[in-house]
Design an enzyme around this catalytic site. Structure first.
Site, mmCIF file in Angstrom:
data_model
loop_
_atom_site.group_PDB
_atom_site.id
_atom_site.type_symbol
_atom_site.label_atom_id
_atom_site.label_comp_id
_atom_site.label_asym_id
_atom_site.label_seq_id
_atom_site.Cartn_x
_atom_site.Cartn_y
_atom_site.Cartn_z
ATOM 1 N N ASP A 185 0.830 -1.202 0.000
ATOM 2 C CA ASP A 185 0.000 0.000 0.000
ATOM 3 C C ASP A 185 0.871 1.260 0.000
ATOM 4 O O ASP A 185 2.103 1.190 0.044
ATOM 5 C CB ASP A 185 -0.927 -0.044 1.212
ATOM 6 C CG ASP A 185 -2.343 0.420 0.889
ATOM 7 O OD1 ASP A 185 -2.501 1.234 -0.024
ATOM 8 O OD2 ASP A 185 -3.277 -0.046 1.569
ATOM 9 N N ASP A 246 -10.161 3.665 -3.634
ATOM 10 C CA ASP A 246 -11.036 2.515 -3.367
ATOM 11 C C ASP A 246 -12.470 2.729 -3.840
ATOM 12 O O ASP A 246 -12.974 3.855 -3.855
ATOM 13 C CB ASP A 246 -11.096 2.234 -1.861
ATOM 14 C CG ASP A 246 -9.791 1.707 -1.298
ATOM 15 O OD1 ASP A 246 -8.808 1.635 -2.040
ATOM 16 O OD2 ASP A 246 -9.771 1.366 -0.106
#
Length: 659
Positions: A185, A246
């Site tokens: 990430d 997202d």
């Protein structure tokens, strides 16, 4: 996981550096292009296509559980995964996301975990996953602190949950534990202002070293949400990279608008090929917020784009309807097609009524999605000519119903519900004409012709007699280069496919370089006419209207740059008077400005008059809302000169041609 969306920009130093690189590339291209290939007869390079690695499929813990995970949670999902028959449908990975680790290390710097939550440590859960014939994935961050530190999601904020300073150590530890996949990430990397390309290159190297040390392949997932234009540099570093933020946020619900937004942001077809994939995020199929029809559209769009398929729903409560969507063999086959290309928009006759097509393995095969973004049911037509096929008959199959609809010549029309989609396979069609080229020097193909500016499929013939894939770098004209993988072929010649952006005319060049290039043969170039656009060329500068560095962010100011035919220079002028780039961004007078100096930017197409332009016989292009001319600011002619609105004055910096 990622932080809330924010705008990004490019620094002056980066811009100047890129300008220098582009200038050097142009100089080298001009010096090398003294010989030109003679086009040969069309040949069916598709008969010897080599299957490339397909996009990863599996399940990931984040969407349903956020950081609230432990051994029992993952075990229950593994058992449900198997019971649902997902492995037989092609799903392989069980990926443990954020929350498994709270940032602790031993005196040697090795990661330690709470064994009350993970009995036997992380190797025990990896072993359990493997015992079911599956592959195991794990998660970390590129920065010193992971996402849970900045955005707690079910656990208190935990510091030091990133791998910065420990890339080699952590990747080796993951591999020794038995993990086959690692998602890295970007929360810490973003907070620290790290350079994404440099950072992930180091991580990719650490992954390769770990895999070589343990003998266990380790799939890297780059998750920096498309920041710093990941599609420009990630190909070759990892099999998959995120292109957007997202779909689903902790504590929220899934939405079709987020699904569509992420799909739009993932369409970078020149970056996706030979086993490297744009990733629009984990699936939210079966989660709260989407209807069954919206779930099918979600799955169809991921499949047509060839995206990784990582389910995120709670498998222990999965309905039979959701399972049927995830496991539809016809739809999954489109996603997992052995040619490995990305589908693209090929028509939008009416705003919101769109046709997407993906070139599939074999000859005359296409996947098609008819997408209705409007609030009313409508007929949408897929024309064979837009797909790169002739008007000969082809078989049409409804992929959700898994039934053949018959043979059709020229086109197929379906009624598509409001907000819905139809997914088809067109097979047995006749490929439109293509042209083959031999190299003019090692790895270099010049004089490559295109009838129109747009996207073309290029089949590259080669021989790799080794036991592993080798890579090379492909540069088209002076565009951003990409890494191409060449899997083994045995002693016979095979082909892999890439999609490239070409300029109208015969001055295009494709150049392959690298120390491990295989033996290259001819290339075969096949257009996708539905992607055709034009270059908008300034009379004063002889440079093209351009979006800097393939940036897709709303509000990015357009500029002029040396013409190279890239996706960021191919503008489609529609019947609605829009100039569309990337298939979904319109040339826009910022904030509906009507004064001299108003920035001309790209923005999501919305039908407003500040996105409409009149193309005039005197070469000017005037904004419908403002009545002002498209202008290269300050009569500038150099690379990077911004485009603005200005009172029409007959200056050559306000005159444009399209080619």
């Amino acid at each position: 996981m990622y932080p809330p969306p924010r705008s990004t920009g490019s620094g002056l130093v980066q811009h100047l550096w890129a300008a220098a690189v582009r200038a050097l590339a142009l100089a080298l291209t001009a010096a090398a292009a003294l010989l030109f290939a003679t086009p040969g007869p069309a040949q069916a390079a598709t008969v010897s296509q080599v299957s490339v690695p397909t996009a990863p499929m599996g399940w990931a813990s984040w969407n349903s559980f956020a950081s609230k995970i432990d051994y029992d949670v993952i075990k229950a999902q593994v058992d449900a995964f198997v019971a649902a028959g997902l492995p037989a449908a092609g799903y392989k990975y069980i990926n443990i996301d954020e929350g498994w680790w709270q940032g602790t290390r031993d005196s040697a710097g090795n990661i330690t975990v709470d064994t009350s939550e993970w009995p036997g440590g992380m190797s025990a859960i990896a072993d359990y996953i493997h015992s079911k014939g599956l592959k195991a994935g794990i998660y970390t961050d590129a920065g010193a602190n992971g996402c849970g530190y900045y955005y707690p999601t079910g656990r208190p904020a935990a510091a030091n949950t990133g791998s910065e300073g420990h890339y080699a150590q952590d990747m080796l530890q993951f591999s020794e534990w038995g993990f086959d996949f690692v998602k890295v990430d970007w929360c810490g990397g973003d907070a620290e202002g790290l350079d994404a390309a440099t950072t992930y290159k180091s991580i990719s190297s650490a992954v390769a070293t770990a895999a070589a040390t343990t003998g266990r392949p380790l799939t890297l997932s780059i998750c920096n949400w498309g920041y710093q234009n990941t599609w420009n540099w990630a190909t070759g570093l990892a099999p998959m990279w995120r292109t957007s933020t997202d779909i689903y946020y902790y504590g929220g619900t899934a939405s079709q608008s987020a699904v569509l937004s992420n799909f739009d942001q993932t369409l970078h077809p020149a970056a996706q090929h030979t086993g490297y994939y744009n990733d629009p995020d984990m699936l939210t199929v079966g989660m709260s917020g989407l209807t069954a029809a919206q779930n099918r559209t979600h799955m169809a769009l991921w499949a047509i784009s060839g995206a990784p398929l990582l389910a995120g729903n709670d498998l222990t409560t999965m309905t039979s309807e959701t399972a049927a969507i995830l496991k539809n063999s016809d739809v999954v086959a489109v996603d997992q097609d052995a040619r490995g290309l990305q589908g693209v928009k090929v028509a939008e006759d009416t705003t919101g009524l769109q046709v997407y097509s993906k070139v599939l393995a074999g000859t005359g095969n296409r996947a098609v999605v008819l997408l209705n973004r409007t609030s009313s049911a409508a007929n949408i037509t897929a024309r064979w000519s837009d797909l790169g096929l002739t008007s000969a008959s082809a078989t049409v199959r409804d992929l959700w119903a898994q039934s053949n609809l018959g043979s059709y010549a020229t086109s197929y029309t379906a009624s598509v519900p409001a907000g819905g989609s139809v997914m088809l396979k067109v097979s047995g069609g006749t490929e439109a004409s293509s042209t083959s080229y031999s190299a003019t020097s090692t790895g270099k193909y010049t004089g490559v012709s295109a009838a129109s500016t747009g996207l073309d499929v290029v089949d590259v013939a080669y021989t790799n007699t080794g036991s592993t894939a080798v890579t090379g770098t492909l540069q088209v004209n002076s565009q951003t280069a990409t890494t191409v993988s060449f899997p083994p072929t045995g002693s016979s010649q095979g082909t892999v496919s890439v999609q490239v952006d070409l300029s109208k005319g015969s001055s295009n060049s494709l150049t392959f370089t690298g120390s491990s290039l295989p033996t290259l043969g001819s290339i075969t170039v096949s257009p996708i006419p539905g992607t055709n656009g034009t270059l908008v060329v300034g009379k004063a500068s002889s440079r093209c209207a351009d979006v800097y560095n393939n940036t897709i962010t709303n509000g990015t100011q357009a500029e002029i740059w040396d013409c190279n035919g890239g996706q960021n220079q191919a503008w489609t002028y529609t019947s609605r008077k829009e100039f569309v780039v990337y298939g979904n961004k319109c040339l826009d007078a910022y904030n509906q400005g009507t004064t001299n100096g108003t920035k001309v930017v790209i923005w999501d197409c919305n039908g407003q008059n500040n996105q409409k332009w009149n193309v005039n016989s005197d070469g000017t292009i005037t904004n419908v809302n403002a009545g002002l001319c498209l202008d290269a600011y300050g009569a500038g002619t150099s690379n990077g000169t911004s485009l603005v609105l200005w009172a029409c004055n007959s200056g050559t910096n306000q005159q444009w041609s399209q080619s």
